[in-house]
Design a protein around this motif. Sequence first.
Motif, PDB file in Angstrom:
ATOM      1  N   LEU A  37     -49.231 -94.772 -22.455  1.00 39.09           N
ATOM      2  CA  LEU A  37     -49.708 -94.516 -23.800  1.00 39.09           C
ATOM      3  C   LEU A  37     -48.525 -94.676 -24.740  1.00 39.09           C
ATOM      4  O   LEU A  37     -47.481 -94.059 -24.530  1.00 39.09           O
ATOM      5  CB  LEU A  37     -50.294 -93.103 -23.898  1.00 39.09           C
ATOM      6  CG  LEU A  37     -51.000 -92.815 -25.203  1.00 39.09           C
ATOM      7  CD1 LEU A  37     -52.296 -92.073 -24.932  1.00 39.09           C
ATOM      8  CD2 LEU A  37     -50.131 -92.015 -26.121  1.00 39.09           C
ATOM      9  N   VAL A  38     -48.666 -95.526 -25.740  1.00 36.82           N
ATOM     10  CA  VAL A  38     -47.604 -95.772 -26.726  1.00 36.82           C
ATOM     11  C   VAL A  38     -48.129 -95.302 -28.072  1.00 36.82           C
ATOM     12  O   VAL A  38     -49.176 -95.765 -28.531  1.00 36.82           O
ATOM     13  CB  VAL A  38     -47.234 -97.275 -26.777  1.00 36.82           C
ATOM     14  CG1 VAL A  38     -46.113 -97.495 -27.767  1.00 36.82           C
ATOM     15  CG2 VAL A  38     -46.858 -97.786 -25.401  1.00 36.82           C
ATOM     16  N   HIS A  39     -47.397 -94.378 -28.707  1.00 31.11           N
ATOM     17  CA  HIS A  39     -47.834 -93.797 -29.979  1.00 31.11           C
ATOM     18  C   HIS A  39     -46.754 -94.007 -31.038  1.00 31.11           C
ATOM     19  O   HIS A  39     -45.570 -93.735 -30.800  1.00 31.11           O
ATOM     20  CB  HIS A  39     -48.118 -92.297 -29.810  1.00 31.11           C
ATOM     21  CG  HIS A  39     -48.599 -91.628 -31.050  1.00 31.11           C
ATOM     22  ND1 HIS A  39     -49.818 -91.913 -31.620  1.00 31.11           N
ATOM     23  CD2 HIS A  39     -48.018 -90.696 -31.834  1.00 31.11           C
ATOM     24  CE1 HIS A  39     -49.959 -91.177 -32.711  1.00 31.11           C
ATOM     25  NE2 HIS A  39     -48.893 -90.436 -32.853  1.00 31.11           N
TER      26      HIS A  39
ATOM     27  N   PHE B 295     -58.154 -89.489 -14.850  1.00 28.51           N
ATOM     28  CA  PHE B 295     -56.746 -89.239 -15.126  1.00 28.51           C
ATOM     29  C   PHE B 295     -56.637 -88.750 -16.565  1.00 28.51           C
ATOM     30  O   PHE B 295     -57.407 -89.176 -17.434  1.00 28.51           O
ATOM     31  CB  PHE B 295     -55.918 -90.524 -14.976  1.00 28.51           C
ATOM     32  CG  PHE B 295     -55.997 -91.118 -13.594  1.00 28.51           C
ATOM     33  CD1 PHE B 295     -55.102 -90.725 -12.612  1.00 28.51           C
ATOM     34  CD2 PHE B 295     -56.962 -92.052 -13.270  1.00 28.51           C
ATOM     35  CE1 PHE B 295     -55.176 -91.261 -11.339  1.00 28.51           C
ATOM     36  CE2 PHE B 295     -57.049 -92.597 -12.001  1.00 28.51           C
ATOM     37  CZ  PHE B 295     -56.154 -92.194 -11.034  1.00 28.51           C
ATOM     38  N   THR B 296     -55.699 -87.830 -16.819  1.00 28.94           N
ATOM     39  CA  THR B 296     -55.477 -87.326 -18.176  1.00 28.94           C
ATOM     40  C   THR B 296     -54.011 -87.502 -18.520  1.00 28.94           C
ATOM     41  O   THR B 296     -53.135 -87.075 -17.776  1.00 28.94           O
ATOM     42  CB  THR B 296     -55.871 -85.841 -18.300  1.00 28.94           C
ATOM     43  OG1 THR B 296     -57.231 -85.692 -17.867  1.00 28.94           O
ATOM     44  CG2 THR B 296     -55.749 -85.365 -19.730  1.00 28.94           C
ATOM     45  N   ILE B 297     -53.765 -88.159 -19.646  1.00 31.47           N
ATOM     46  CA  ILE B 297     -52.405 -88.357 -20.130  1.00 31.47           C
ATOM     47  C   ILE B 297     -52.333 -87.673 -21.501  1.00 31.47           C
ATOM     48  O   ILE B 297     -53.300 -87.708 -22.271  1.00 31.47           O
ATOM     49  CB  ILE B 297     -52.067 -89.863 -20.184  1.00 31.47           C
ATOM     50  CG1 ILE B 297     -50.599 -90.094 -20.476  1.00 31.47           C
ATOM     51  CG2 ILE B 297     -52.945 -90.615 -21.148  1.00 31.47           C
ATOM     52  CD1 ILE B 297     -50.138 -91.518 -20.204  1.00 31.47           C
TER      53      ILE B 297
ATOM     54  N   ARG C  15     -43.472 -92.920 -25.724  1.00 35.88           N
ATOM     55  CA  ARG C  15     -44.139 -93.556 -24.585  1.00 35.88           C
ATOM     56  C   ARG C  15     -44.359 -92.518 -23.506  1.00 35.88           C
ATOM     57  O   ARG C  15     -43.463 -91.742 -23.204  1.00 35.88           O
ATOM     58  CB  ARG C  15     -43.289 -94.693 -24.027  1.00 35.88           C
ATOM     59  CG  ARG C  15     -43.160 -95.861 -24.973  1.00 35.88           C
ATOM     60  CD  ARG C  15     -42.284 -96.967 -24.370  1.00 35.88           C
ATOM     61  NE  ARG C  15     -42.274 -98.113 -25.234  1.00 35.88           N
ATOM     62  CZ  ARG C  15     -43.148 -99.118 -25.161  1.00 35.88           C
ATOM     63  NH1 ARG C  15     -44.080 -99.101 -24.233  1.00 35.88           N
ATOM     64  NH2 ARG C  15     -43.083-100.128 -25.994  1.00 35.88           N
ATOM     65  N   HIS C  16     -45.545 -92.515 -22.954  1.00 32.10           N
ATOM     66  CA  HIS C  16     -45.897 -91.584 -21.887  1.00 32.10           C
ATOM     67  C   HIS C  16     -46.521 -92.389 -20.758  1.00 32.10           C
ATOM     68  O   HIS C  16     -47.404 -93.210 -20.995  1.00 32.10           O
ATOM     69  CB  HIS C  16     -46.875 -90.522 -22.400  1.00 32.10           C
ATOM     70  CG  HIS C  16     -46.374 -89.812 -23.622  1.00 32.10           C
ATOM     71  ND1 HIS C  16     -45.563 -88.718 -23.546  1.00 32.10           N
ATOM     72  CD2 HIS C  16     -46.545 -90.070 -24.937  1.00 32.10           C
ATOM     73  CE1 HIS C  16     -45.259 -88.320 -24.770  1.00 32.10           C
ATOM     74  NE2 HIS C  16     -45.844 -89.124 -25.629  1.00 32.10           N
ATOM     75  N   ARG C  17     -46.056 -92.150 -19.524  1.00 30.11           N
ATOM     76  CA  ARG C  17     -46.574 -92.880 -18.354  1.00 30.11           C
ATOM     77  C   ARG C  17     -47.123 -91.910 -17.330  1.00 30.11           C
ATOM     78  O   ARG C  17     -46.610 -90.809 -17.165  1.00 30.11           O
ATOM     79  CB  ARG C  17     -45.472 -93.704 -17.695  1.00 30.11           C
ATOM     80  CG  ARG C  17     -45.236 -95.010 -18.372  1.00 30.11           C
ATOM     81  CD  ARG C  17     -44.277 -95.866 -17.543  1.00 30.11           C
ATOM     82  NE  ARG C  17     -44.223 -97.161 -18.162  1.00 30.11           N
ATOM     83  CZ  ARG C  17     -44.592 -98.278 -17.570  1.00 30.11           C
ATOM     84  NH1 ARG C  17     -44.974 -98.260 -16.321  1.00 30.11           N
ATOM     85  NH2 ARG C  17     -44.543 -99.418 -18.196  1.00 30.11           N
ATOM     86  N   LEU C  18     -48.147 -92.369 -16.629  1.00 30.36           N
ATOM     87  CA  LEU C  18     -48.772 -91.585 -15.579  1.00 30.36           C
ATOM     88  C   LEU C  18     -49.093 -92.529 -14.423  1.00 30.36           C
ATOM     89  O   LEU C  18     -49.742 -93.561 -14.628  1.00 30.36           O
ATOM     90  CB  LEU C  18     -50.066 -90.940 -16.109  1.00 30.36           C
ATOM     91  CG  LEU C  18     -50.885 -90.101 -15.156  1.00 30.36           C
ATOM     92  CD1 LEU C  18     -50.109 -88.836 -14.761  1.00 30.36           C
ATOM     93  CD2 LEU C  18     -52.201 -89.718 -15.799  1.00 30.36           C
ATOM     94  N   ALA C  19     -48.607 -92.189 -13.227  1.00 30.55           N
ATOM     95  CA  ALA C  19     -48.876 -93.020 -12.046  1.00 30.55           C
ATOM     96  C   ALA C  19     -50.364 -92.983 -11.709  1.00 30.55           C
ATOM     97  O   ALA C  19     -51.008 -91.944 -11.800  1.00 30.55           O
ATOM     98  CB  ALA C  19     -48.053 -92.543 -10.863  1.00 30.55           C
TER      99      ALA C  19
END
Length: 144
Positions: free
Chosen positions: A73-75, A99-101, A84-88
């Motif tokens: 997720l890029v905000h 999945f929840t990011i 930037r937030h990443r989730l495997a």
Amino acid sequence: MRRTLAVLALLAALAAPAPPCRADDIAGVSTRHPGLVYTISPGLAGRARVGRWTPVRVLLSNPTQRLQGSLELVHQLVDGTQSRHRLAVELPAGSTKQFTIYYVHSGNAGTVLVLHRDGDSPAFVHDLEVEAIGLMDTRVIAVI
């Protein structure tokens, strides 16, 4: 007799299929990963409080091959930089997972969600529209 009808009506309501997504959800099928179906639920009913953590739920259904990669997720932030937030993500063939990011909403538009596959092009890319609610956006109801 009334009780029997009431029970039957209740059972019919429970057995009815739930709608696949709310009006503010984004649903689609990946053109880059055959068979991958997704539903994205941004914010809390499409809204987020400025400066607060905001969930983005992604439901993935994968009937074909195994999928491994990450959600990113890029905000866009107020100062012009990006968070930037990443989730495997790992999704076996024939499975469905949610999945929840999370990210902190800055009040700016410009949020993009990308599902990356390991060693390949993205399975999907979506711009998310999440309505920003400021701390002063409240309604006062008085009963006199």
